[in-house]
Scaffold this motif. Structure first.
Motif, PDB file in Angstrom:
ATOM      1  N   ARG A 136       0.826  -1.216   0.000  1.00 57.58           N
ATOM      2  CA  ARG A 136       0.000   0.000   0.000  1.00 57.58           C
ATOM      3  C   ARG A 136       0.858   1.265   0.000  1.00 57.58           C
ATOM      4  N   VAL A 137       2.129   1.117  -0.426  1.00 58.83           N
ATOM      5  CA  VAL A 137       3.018   2.263  -0.375  1.00 58.83           C
ATOM      6  C   VAL A 137       2.533   3.412  -1.252  1.00 58.83           C
ATOM      7  N   TYR A 138       1.910   3.101  -2.405  1.00 54.79           N
ATOM      8  CA  TYR A 138       1.447   4.176  -3.286  1.00 54.79           C
ATOM      9  C   TYR A 138       0.291   4.957  -2.662  1.00 54.79           C
ATOM     10  N   ARG A 139      -0.392   4.371  -1.671  1.00 50.08           N
ATOM     11  CA  ARG A 139      -1.433   5.131  -0.978  1.00 50.08           C
ATOM     12  C   ARG A 139      -0.814   6.285  -0.176  1.00 50.08           C
ATOM     13  N   LEU A 140       0.431   6.104   0.283  1.00 52.36           N
ATOM     14  CA  LEU A 140       1.107   7.197   0.974  1.00 52.36           C
ATOM     15  C   LEU A 140       1.349   8.362   0.019  1.00 52.36           C
ATOM     16  N   TYR A 141       1.601   8.055  -1.251  1.00 53.50           N
ATOM     17  CA  TYR A 141       1.753   9.115  -2.252  1.00 53.50           C
ATOM     18  C   TYR A 141       0.436   9.859  -2.436  1.00 53.50           C
ATOM     19  N   ALA A 142      -0.664   9.109  -2.460  1.00 58.28           N
ATOM     20  CA  ALA A 142      -1.977   9.748  -2.559  1.00 58.28           C
ATOM     21  C   ALA A 142      -2.247  10.600  -1.327  1.00 58.28           C
ATOM     22  N   LEU A 143      -1.838  10.110  -0.137  1.00 56.58           N
ATOM     23  CA  LEU A 143      -2.014  10.877   1.093  1.00 56.58           C
ATOM     24  C   LEU A 143      -1.262  12.199   1.017  1.00 56.58           C
ATOM     25  N   SER A 144      -0.044  12.170   0.482  1.00 61.10           N
ATOM     26  CA  SER A 144       0.724  13.409   0.363  1.00 61.10           C
ATOM     27  C   SER A 144       0.020  14.403  -0.552  1.00 61.10           C
ATOM     28  N   ASN A 145      -0.607  13.927  -1.610  1.00 61.63           N
ATOM     29  CA  ASN A 145      -1.320  14.831  -2.516  1.00 61.63           C
ATOM     30  C   ASN A 145      -2.581  15.394  -1.875  1.00 61.63           C
ATOM     31  N   VAL A 146      -3.273  14.588  -1.054  1.00 70.50           N
ATOM     32  CA  VAL A 146      -4.444  15.095  -0.337  1.00 70.50           C
ATOM     33  C   VAL A 146      -4.030  16.218   0.602  1.00 70.50           C
ATOM     34  N   TYR A 286      -4.699  20.111 -10.684  1.00 71.35           N
ATOM     35  CA  TYR A 286      -3.548  19.280 -11.059  1.00 71.35           C
ATOM     36  C   TYR A 286      -3.290  18.206  -9.996  1.00 71.35           C
ATOM     37  N   LEU A 287      -3.289  18.615  -8.722  1.00 71.41           N
ATOM     38  CA  LEU A 287      -3.068  17.669  -7.631  1.00 71.41           C
ATOM     39  C   LEU A 287      -4.211  16.677  -7.505  1.00 71.41           C
ATOM     40  N   LEU A 288      -5.437  17.150  -7.708  1.00 67.55           N
ATOM     41  CA  LEU A 288      -6.580  16.247  -7.627  1.00 67.55           C
ATOM     42  C   LEU A 288      -6.454  15.116  -8.639  1.00 67.55           C
ATOM     43  N   SER A 289      -5.968  15.429  -9.823  1.00 67.46           N
ATOM     44  CA  SER A 289      -5.782  14.373 -10.817  1.00 67.46           C
ATOM     45  C   SER A 289      -4.742  13.363 -10.345  1.00 67.46           C
ATOM     46  N   PHE A 290      -3.686  13.826  -9.664  1.00 62.36           N
ATOM     47  CA  PHE A 290      -2.704  12.912  -9.096  1.00 62.36           C
ATOM     48  C   PHE A 290      -3.345  12.005  -8.039  1.00 62.36           C
TER      49      PHE A 290
END
Length: 668
Positions: A136-146, A286-290
């Protein structure tokens, strides 16, 4: 898990909050130009690139203990930059080399703290994966964008109106100190973990079955993995080597997303106002799309977003047309209620497409830092192309139409079947629109120039004998003055400065005293106001963009023909007037629009206090507030309460055959 998540979330929040906080500090020093934000974005993207490069290097070259030690030392050293306040000594004394000065200011003020924040996402995710081998490491990337988007969304409505610039800097610095503590704890907590990053633990182990979320097949760890782990550098464990085409595709997709972000932001801010809301709206999209693409729950559908991106590229490019007989001019260019939503939605769809394709090509965690490095490199390249290279290498804003052509072409390149056919048609349509757009921009144009402060275009119509009959100056899409050259029309004040306009009436009334006038003008244009000059008068012209004086002198004759004494001052008028002695102006005209964008720092209580100091006893400050987008009457009228001046409202409605335009001026 809480430690890693908290470190990443706080770092991302601070990383994006500092952008409007610091840009707001320096915006008035460069005339409120929309290019200030674009240049700041270039710095942020390049710093992010260096942060990701550092993360990639430290993970691959140092043992976990040495990683923790080196990173902790840099974090502690970065505290010396606090609080983040741009020194007054760095205020520019003139308008030369603004981009270089902005980059230097940002480096000196937030350079190392921003770099440390930029390293956190990929570095802490790598530490997390090394310790837990979580899929689930990529979820941390999503968390950073949120967290990043929350910072941007909160700034215009909550932070900016309720906190002074100093309070914002102190609050951010306090949050950064807390982040340093969390980041050091995460570094040392991770130092004893030696599990390798293997393809078996990749979030992409099973190829996705849904369209648009295809993943790479799992790969076995190479022999180098075992030796790397034995040497204590577990993080360099890697899957099969990447084909060179994959990193190049990551680079192209990331660069195109960055080009679209900055070019759409420039298009909006140049034609409305350079204000934080219009900065953060495109960046939030832009971030929302990420966030949606990296969330991994099927938000991206290649066919749907491919078709939408291709069609919107055509519509957005058509919306750039300036043809006066085109219905889209009124709806897509001239109407803010349509234009901003159109380009905002278009940015969202096109970014969903490029980021969706980017995520569809994301690698196993073994290549995690390299993936982020290439994404960051692409973002930095896109930023440099729009923010630095384009103003130096081109004479018009070609980057947005070219980016839209590339989007349609990309749809045709990467999508299958009928979607590819749509992409091909859209690509041909965009190419045809681009050719027509270029032809229109260049027809009747005798000069075209661009610099940090915008584009200037001079168009000309001629008499039968080839001599000039009329010349017009356009800044972006807005007419900033014209001049007729036949007979007595040569000295006639036109456009916004007609004899029945607020400025014309005011000068006429002050003439009754029989004394020469001392007139200040903030924003020169073609120099039309100097047509009112008489012998003995003094006109002091303040202009931020030095190219404007060159254009006014070469292509128009108002300034050269005026019998008045002309004084030219280059630089931001508010900064210049803060430093110079009292000018005793009888009239001070404020008309410093950039295209149709409002330099808001010239419409504040503090600015009026500066203007008032420079007025004579009978002096008047006049604001030209004619504008397609914003109703500024209430804003300017309210300034009289704090300034002790009296407001008067002038509206001129000239007949249709007049060479003057409908104008709105407010006098204090």
């Amino acid at each position: 898990m809480i430690l890693y998540a908290a470190t990443i979330a706080l770092s991302a929040f601070l990383l994006f909050l500092v952008q409007p906080v610091i840009a707001r500090q320096i915006l008035p020093w460069f005339g409120g130009s929309a290019a200030v934000w674009t240049t700041c974005m270039v710095f942020f993207q390049v710093a992010l690139l260096f942060g990701y490069a550092y993360s990639d290097w430290i993970i691959r070259r140092l043992s976990p203990t040495r990683q923790a030690l080196m990173h902790s030392v840099l974090l502690v050293v970065s505290l010396a930059f606090l609080p983040i306040v741009v020194p007054e000594a760095m205020k520019p004394a003139d308008a030369n080399q603004p981009a270089g000065r902005i980059l230097l200011m940002l480096t000196a003020t937030i350079g190392l703290p921003y770099l440390m924040l930029a390293t956190t996402g990929p570095l802490v995710q790598a530490w997390f994966t090394r310790r837990y081998q979580s899929a689930r490491v990529y979820r941390l990337y999503a968390l950073s964008n949120v967290a990043s988007m929350l910072a941007l969304i909160a700034y215009p409505p909550v932070i900016e109106p309720n906190a002074t610039g100093h309070a914002q800097s102190v609050g951010w610095s306090t949050g950064y100190a807390l982040f340093v503590g969390l980041a050091i704890a995460a570094a040392w907590f991770s130092r004893k973990a030696t599990l390798p990053l293997t393809a078996a633990t990749s979030p992409l182990t099973a190829a996705a079955a849904k369209p648009g979320t295809a993943a790479s097949a799992p790969a076995m760890a190479s022999p180098a993995t075992t030796s790397a782990v034995a040497a204590g550098r577990a993080d360099v464990a890697t899957a099969a080597p990447l084909a060179i085409a994959e990193p190049l595709m990551w680079l192209v997709l990331a660069a195109l997303g960055s080009v679209l972000l900055l070019s759409v932001t420039s298009h909006i801010t140049q034609n409305v106002a350079s204000i934080p809301f219009l900065w953060v709206l495109p960046l939030s999209i832009y971030l929302l799309s990420f966030i949606l693409c990296f969330d991994g729950t099927g938000w991206y559908r290649r066919s749907a977003y491919g078709v939408l991106a291709a069609l919107l590229a055509v519509v957005m490019l058509a919306g750039l047309s300036f043809r006066p007989d085109g219905w889209w001019v009124e709806r897509l260019v001239m109407n803010i209620e349509t234009a901003v939503p159109l380009y905002a939605f278009g940015l969202f769809v096109t970014c969903m497409f490029v980021h969706g394709e980017l995520v569809a090509r994301k690698p196993a965690p073994a290549h995690l830092t390299r993936f982020y490095l290439m994404v960051s490199l692409g973002g930095a390249i896109g930023g440099l192309l729009v923010g630095i290279v384009a103003p130096l290498a081109s004479n018009w804003y070609w980057e947005l139409p070219l980016g839209l052509v590339m989007i349609a072409s990309l749809v045709a390149l990467v999508t299958p079947g009928w979607v590819r056919a749509v992409g091909l048609l859209a690509a041909f349509g965009c190419a045809a629109l681009l050719v027509d757009y270029v032809r229109y921009i260049r027809e009747d144009t005798v000069a075209l120039t661009r610099n940090f402060y915008g584009t200037l275009r001079i168009s000309e119509s001629t008499n039968p004998d080839g001599t000039p009959m009329r010349r017009r100056l356009l800044h972006g899409v807005i007419l900033h003055g014209d001049q007729y050259f036949n007979g007595d029309a040569r000295r006639e004040p036109t456009t916004y400065y007609g004899t029945h306009s607020g400025i014309g009436v005011t000068i006429d009334r002050l003439r009754t005293a029989g004394q020469p006038l001392r007139i200040g003008m903030i924003g020169v244009g073609t120099g039309t106001l100097t047509a009112y000059g008489r012998s003995g008068d003094i006109f002091r012209l303040y202009e931020l963009n030095p190219t404007v004086f060159e254009v006014a002198d070469r292509w128009f004759s108002y300034i050269n023909d005026s019998p008045a004494t002309i004084e030219k001052v280059t630089g931001d008028a508010r900064l210049v007037m803060e430093r110079e002695p009292d000018q005793q102006f009888d009239v001070l005209a404020v008309d410093a629009f950039s295209s149709d964008s409002i330099p808001v720092h010239l419409l504040t209580t503090e600015a009026v206090a500066v203007y008032k100091r420079h007025l004579s006893e009978r002096g008047v400050v006049l604001f030209h507030i004619s504008n397609r987008y914003l109703d500024l009457a209430g804003v300017v009228a309210r300034l009289d309460a704090d300034s002790g001046l009296t407001a008067r409202h002038f509206i001129d409605e000239p007949p249709e055959e007049s060479r003057s335009f409908r104008t709105v001026w407010i006098a204090l």
